[in-house]
Structures are given as C-alpha cells and as structure tokens.
Design a protein around this motif. Sequence first.
Motif, short mmCIF file in Angstrom:
data_model
loop_
_atom_site.label_atom_id
_atom_site.label_comp_id
_atom_site.label_asym_id
_atom_site.label_seq_id
_atom_site.Cartn_x
_atom_site.Cartn_y
_atom_site.Cartn_z
N ASP A 180 0.79 -1.27 -0.04
CA ASP A 180 -0.01 0.10 -0.02
C ASP A 180 0.82 1.33 0.03
N SER A 181 0.23 2.43 -0.20
CA SER A 181 0.98 3.94 -0.05
C SER A 181 1.61 4.08 1.16
N PHE A 182 1.28 3.40 2.21
CA PHE A 182 1.75 3.89 3.40
C PHE A 182 3.04 2.96 3.63
N GLY A 183 3.68 2.27 2.93
CA GLY A 183 4.83 1.39 3.05
C GLY A 183 4.57 0.03 3.83
N GLN A 184 3.28 -0.37 3.98
CA GLN A 184 2.98 -1.62 4.58
C GLN A 184 2.72 -2.68 3.57
N VAL A 185 3.31 -3.98 3.80
CA VAL A 185 3.34 -5.15 2.99
C VAL A 185 2.59 -5.83 3.57
N SER A 186 1.73 -6.88 2.91
CA SER A 186 1.17 -8.06 3.38
C SER A 186 1.66 -9.13 2.48
N GLN A 187 2.22 -10.28 3.40
CA GLN A 187 2.99 -11.09 2.60
C GLN A 187 2.17 -12.53 2.96
N LEU A 188 1.53 -13.03 1.82
CA LEU A 188 0.69 -14.42 1.86
C LEU A 188 1.32 -15.52 1.45
N SER A 189 1.52 -16.64 2.01
CA SER A 189 2.02 -17.99 1.40
C SER A 189 0.91 -19.00 1.49
N PHE A 190 0.68 -19.80 0.29
CA PHE A 190 -0.31 -20.83 0.03
C PHE A 190 0.21 -22.05 0.39
N THR A 191 -0.52 -23.07 1.09
CA THR A 191 0.11 -24.46 0.98
C THR A 191 -1.31 -25.27 0.90
N LYS A 192 -1.24 -26.38 0.69
CA LYS A 192 -2.28 -27.70 0.58
C LYS A 192 -3.38 -27.23 -0.31
N PHE A 193 -2.84 -26.62 -1.30
CA PHE A 193 -3.81 -26.21 -2.28
C PHE A 193 -4.53 -27.12 -3.16
N GLU A 194 -5.91 -27.29 -3.09
CA GLU A 194 -6.65 -28.27 -3.81
C GLU A 194 -7.58 -27.75 -4.95
N LYS A 195 -7.37 -28.05 -6.00
CA LYS A 195 -7.94 -27.30 -7.31
C LYS A 195 -9.08 -27.97 -7.71
N ASN A 196 -10.26 -27.23 -7.81
CA ASN A 196 -11.66 -27.60 -8.19
C ASN A 196 -12.15 -28.76 -7.40
N PRO A 197 -12.18 -28.62 -6.00
CA PRO A 197 -12.83 -29.53 -5.16
C PRO A 197 -14.42 -29.40 -5.52
N PRO A 198 -15.15 -30.33 -5.28
CA PRO A 198 -16.63 -30.48 -5.24
C PRO A 198 -17.00 -29.16 -4.40
N VAL A 199 -18.14 -28.41 -4.93
CA VAL A 199 -18.80 -27.44 -4.31
C VAL A 199 -20.30 -27.45 -4.09
N SER A 200 -20.79 -27.38 -2.99
CA SER A 200 -22.23 -27.53 -2.85
C SER A 200 -22.90 -26.10 -3.17
N THR A 201 -24.08 -25.87 -3.28
CA THR A 201 -24.73 -24.66 -3.76
C THR A 201 -24.96 -23.84 -2.25
N ASP A 202 -25.00 -24.40 -1.35
CA ASP A 202 -25.26 -23.52 -0.16
C ASP A 202 -24.05 -23.36 0.69
N GLN A 203 -23.02 -23.74 0.09
CA GLN A 203 -21.63 -23.84 1.10
C GLN A 203 -21.14 -22.44 1.43
N PHE A 204 -21.52 -21.46 0.58
CA PHE A 204 -21.00 -19.98 0.78
C PHE A 204 -22.02 -19.19 1.51
N LYS A 205 -23.32 -19.66 2.09
CA LYS A 205 -24.29 -19.09 2.45
C LYS A 205 -23.85 -18.80 3.97
N PHE A 206 -23.78 -17.48 4.37
CA PHE A 206 -23.49 -17.23 5.92
C PHE A 206 -24.61 -17.23 6.84
N LYS A 207 -24.39 -17.83 8.01
CA LYS A 207 -25.39 -17.91 9.15
C LYS A 207 -24.66 -17.34 10.19
N ALA A 208 -25.12 -16.25 10.68
CA ALA A 208 -24.72 -15.45 11.78
C ALA A 208 -24.65 -16.39 13.10
#
Length: 217
Positions: A180-208
């Motif tokens: 960002d413009s304030f000199g801060q850097v967010s570094q992320l590393s990814f592991t155990k990445f599974e590509k195209n797993p099965p996804v259900s229709t309601d998997q991403f519906k949020f319930k408080a």
Amino acid sequence: MSRAASSRVAASLFFAGVLAVPGIVNAAALEQFKSFVASTKSAKGEFVQRQIKVEGNGQEKPGASPASSGTFQFARPGKFIWTYQKPYEQVLQADGEKLYIYDKDLNQVTVKKLGNALGSSPAAILFGSNDLEKNFTLKEAPSKDGVEWLQATPKTKDTTFDSISIGLRNGMPVAMELRDSFGQVSQLSFTKFEKNPPVSTDQFKFKAPKGADVFQQ
C-alpha cells in the motif's frame, strides 16, 4: 492500537480494498497465471499471512506483526470463505452479493455489499472473474528462489493497494505480496492447495452465530 487489532484491520483491508498444471512448469509467470485462472473454478487450501513495514529503500522495518494463519476456499466468481485461526479467530465470507466479516472475540458480524468493489481489490486475484486485465495491468517481475513473479497494478486509483505481486511455481500461485501507499506489505504464502474440489450450492451462505451483533454497512 494493539497488534491483534492491527491484524484485524489488515485482514479487513485485504478484502475491502476488498495453487500444478502439466506442461507449464518452466513457463513465465503471466502464462502460468492465465492458465491457472482459466482452469480453476474453485479451490481450497491453507495460508500464512504476515504484515511488515518497508523503508523507502525497500528494507524491512523492525516490529513486524505476528504471523496469522488459517484456511480458505473459493468458487468463482465472488464466493469465498477466508478463515483466520491464529493468533485470533475471524471469518471473511462472501456469497457473491455480500461480504460478511465475523470477529469471534467480539461476537460481531459486519455486512457489506460486495458490489463492484471486488473487481479492483486483491481478493479478485483469487476469487473474482476471469477478466482480470479489465481491472489490473499485468506484467512480469523478476523470478526468485524458483518462483516466477507477476505484478498486478490496479487501473483505478480508488483502491487500498498500490500493487499486488503473485508468485507462481508449477502453474500454481504459492505466494502474494500486497503493497500500500503507507509502506506496509502483506505477505501471504499458500499451501495444501486443492484445485476444483466439489462445491455445494449452499456452501458459501453465511449464517450468523447465535447471539452475534450484526451491523450493516
């Protein structure tokens, strides 16, 4: 502001501002990335995130925040669950229309419209549509330690981040750096990445969670 609070802010900014493919092992970053985006509809894995401050000469300042870690899953376009497990618990979840930010310590949910904000945010790199070049200028960056790097610069100025770098190996993103413009850097590393797993229709519906305070923005 405490380090935990600072980490919460950084997590929210990541989204409010808001990984192997045969035959391209030694390909340039842009080619690897375009192949990944075209062939990946959903994914899940684990991440480690670290916040650092950078001097004007590019050297890291002392006093970096403790690393955060957790899991993620997504389904394009605009559906994801990004879960921080350590050092505190927080969930950022999107159902394609709204973004929900749940802080377990506060037992509080903040709800925002996803709208067009995802398009030019760092989240679009992993979770958005395939039309990244509409919102970002993409160019090759120097490789390092066997990782090919790609730089994505938002075309709009109305964004939290100046630039985003994506590191790829064997056709999969393995790291990201968000500056960002304030000199801060967010570094992320990814592991155990599974590509195209099965996804259900309601998997991403949020319930408080029960008893949580919900705030609309």
